[in-house]
Design an enzyme around this catalytic site. Structure first.
Site, PDB file in Angstrom:
ATOM      1  N   GLU A   1     -22.435   3.794  17.849  1.00 33.32           N
ATOM      2  CA  GLU A   1     -21.339   2.889  18.175  1.00 33.32           C
ATOM      3  C   GLU A   1     -21.396   2.532  19.653  1.00 33.32           C
ATOM      4  O   GLU A   1     -21.859   3.327  20.482  1.00 33.32           O
ATOM      5  CB  GLU A   1     -19.988   3.536  17.833  1.00 33.32           C
TER       6      GLU A   1
ATOM      7  N   LYS B   1      -1.546  -3.496  16.940  1.00 30.52           N
ATOM      8  CA  LYS B   1      -0.691  -4.597  16.478  1.00 30.52           C
ATOM      9  C   LYS B   1       0.632  -4.074  15.935  1.00 30.52           C
ATOM     10  O   LYS B   1       1.715  -4.558  16.256  1.00 30.52           O
ATOM     11  CB  LYS B   1      -1.457  -5.403  15.432  1.00 30.52           C
TER      12      LYS B   1
ATOM     13  N   HIS C   1      19.831   3.639  -5.591  1.00 32.08           N
ATOM     14  CA  HIS C   1      20.934   2.798  -5.125  1.00 32.08           C
ATOM     15  C   HIS C   1      21.694   3.462  -3.975  1.00 32.08           C
ATOM     16  O   HIS C   1      21.927   4.664  -4.013  1.00 32.08           O
ATOM     17  CB  HIS C   1      21.903   2.534  -6.284  1.00 32.08           C
TER      18      HIS C   1
ATOM     19  N   GLU D   1      15.321  -1.233  -5.503  1.00 34.67           N
ATOM     20  CA  GLU D   1      15.810  -1.167  -6.881  1.00 34.67           C
ATOM     21  C   GLU D   1      15.785  -2.530  -7.565  1.00 34.67           C
ATOM     22  O   GLU D   1      15.792  -2.613  -8.799  1.00 34.67           O
ATOM     23  CB  GLU D   1      17.221  -0.580  -6.927  1.00 34.67           C
TER      24      GLU D   1
END
Length: 491
Positions: free
Chosen positions: A51, A77, A468, A473
């Site tokens: 690399e 980002k 809920h 949901e």
């Protein structure tokens, strides 16, 4: 190079370990390359990887372990998206009883410093992952000089040659800029993540992920943002209904949209950069961002000389197992331009290791891959859009939608609405697509993706008890179809 000499041409008793320096040599230590290296090593392979040296802004001579996603893509980002989200959140907090001063200062340089600290940390994490897996890391530029030979050009210009039974190309992609007069005055997403000063005025060219995400980031931090794109709506390829909502949300947060617009010229002036559009409009900017796509990093790999086929944009051509036209050379990730997402590169790397060293041929599965656009609020999808479903349908399509004001916005007064959508094959009752634009969409869609990957039916969604109160949901309470679309050619 330490390849052993063969006596009298007898190769029958020479093992691969004796013939080659490495079982696998990987060029590119981004997400896909690191995953393939580690997993191959876990199968017992001797692995080398190279690399370029670390730098936040990539070039032909610098890069860094971790690749685009970690250093100059998804991770930094998302950090900036989080930072940008606090501005509107602070304003919304007033209606929840928080006494917030009129002037809330934002320190761009502090956020930039924290972002850089994090990507440096992650760069170190990825290096340790390689080391702990027994993978040998070389710092330098890699190129292929033969079907089983790679060359690593070190920082001082020294060239090292290594033989490998298999070579894997995982060099990713880089930002592409249009060749218009004054293009050198513009920046790409690389530089946008490392600006020394927060721009007060921004012009963005592009309508994809990167364009709308940076528009949201800079607007959330208080900048004036003009977003120019060629189509009527941003985010070409996504569900049209979702695209329209994203556009409304961008405008609702103060971003100035310029649909069906291109840039023709940039000129430096005392007041900043003067941007001219193809409609003759002139915009002033401190920063101009080109978010006009990416191209595969193959230019310097010497692929043509060794017979590796590429397409017209330079992407490496591969078969369904990620093998190139040269049997000993493979390629994964953005450099193949199949589905350019980090988790897909990880999946392709895993399948490569399993195929080549795990004795288990495995094809990457690019179906029903979820993804997200981190605009504010975000968009996330999995499976087919309505338009794609209609195009591929052999039977009728049922479309279920739910549009509502998020509970949080009922108190804050923010006018943004959430849109959720399910696409169902009427004949099989299978859910073949889902999309959502609204707060927490990516977090919710990851769970929906599992259900769709497992072949869940609409009836199974309906039989699932919701949580809920939550936005999620709604995905299990859409009982009535919004519309039914007849298959092409049917009345």
């Amino acid at each position: 190079m330490s390849r052993k000499m063969l006596i009298d041409g007898d190769v029958s008793n020479v093992s691969d370990e004796d013939q080659y320096d490495f079982d696998l040599f990987v060029i590119g230590a981004g997400s896909g390359g690191v995953r393939a290296s580690r997993f191959s090593a876990q199968y017992g392979a001797k692995v080398g990887i190279c690399e370029l040296p670390f730098h936040p802004v990539s070039s032909e001579t610098v890069g860094g372990v971790g690749g685009t996603c970690v250093i100059r893509g998804c991770v930094p980002k998302k950090i900036l998206v989080y930072g940008a989200g606090f501005g509107p959140e602070i304003q919304d907090a007033r209606e929840y009883g928080w006494q917030v001063n009129e002037n809330v200062d934002f320190d761009w340089k502090r956020l930039l410093h924290k972002k850089t600290e994090e990507i440096v940390r992650l760069n170190g994490v990825y290096k340790r992952l390689l080391s702990n897996a027994g993978v040998k890391l070389f710092e330098g530029e890699g190129r292929i000089v033969g079907p089983n030979e790679v060359e690593v050009i070190q920082l001082d210009g020294t060239k090292l040659s290594y033989s490998a039974k298999h070579i894997l190309i995982a060099t990713g992609s880089r930002a592409h800029s249009p060749d218009i007069p004054g293009h050198e005055l513009a920046i790409t997403s690389d530089e946008a993540l490392s600006l020394e000063e927060l721009p007060k005025r921004v012009v963005i060219l592009g309508g994809g992920y990167i364009a709308v995400e940076f528009a949201s980031i800079w607007r959330g931090m208080g900048s004036t943002v003009n977003l120019c794109f060629r189509k009527e709506l941003p985010l070409r390829g996504f569900d049209d209904e979702m695209r329209a909502l994203v556009a409304r949300n961008l405008e609702g947060r103060g971003i100035i949209l310029h649909p069906q617009t291109n840039l023709t010229k940039l000129v430096k002036t005392e007041d900043g950069i003067k941007v001219t559009t193809d409609h003759g409009e002139e915009l002033m900017a401190d920063v101009v961002l080109f978010a006009t796509g990416r191209v595969p990093n193959t230019k310097r790999l010497n692929l043509q000389a060794v017979g590796v086929e590429v397409d017209k944009i330079g992407a490496v051509k591969v078969d369904e197992y990620s093998r190139t036209s040269v049997p000993s050379i493979w390629a994964i990730g953005d450099v193949t331009n199949r589905m350019n997402l980090t988790p897909v590169a990880l999946m392709e790397g895993s399948m490569f290791a399993k195929t080549v060293f795990g004795n288990e041929p495995s094809k990457p599965d690019h179906s029903n891959v979820p993804c997200a656009v981190f605009c504010i609020p975000p968009l996330s999808v999995v499976g087919l859009s309505e338009e794609q479903a209609i195009e591929h349908a052999t039977g009728d399509i049922l479309v279920f939608t739910s549009t509502f004001k998020p509970m949080k916005n009922t108190i804050s007064g923010r006018q943004e609405k959430t849109l959720m959508k399910l696409i169902v094959d009427a004949d099989t009752d299978k859910v073949i697509g889902a999309s959502m634009c609204g707060p927490d969409a990516p977090e919710i869609m990851q769970g929906i993706a599992i259900a769709i990957k497992c072949g869940a039916t609409k009836a199974q969604f309906d039989n699932t008890v919701g949580i809920h109160p939550s936005a999620a949901e709604e995905f299990v309470t859409m009982r009535s179809a919004t519309r039914r679309i007849a298959a092409a050619g049917k009345p």
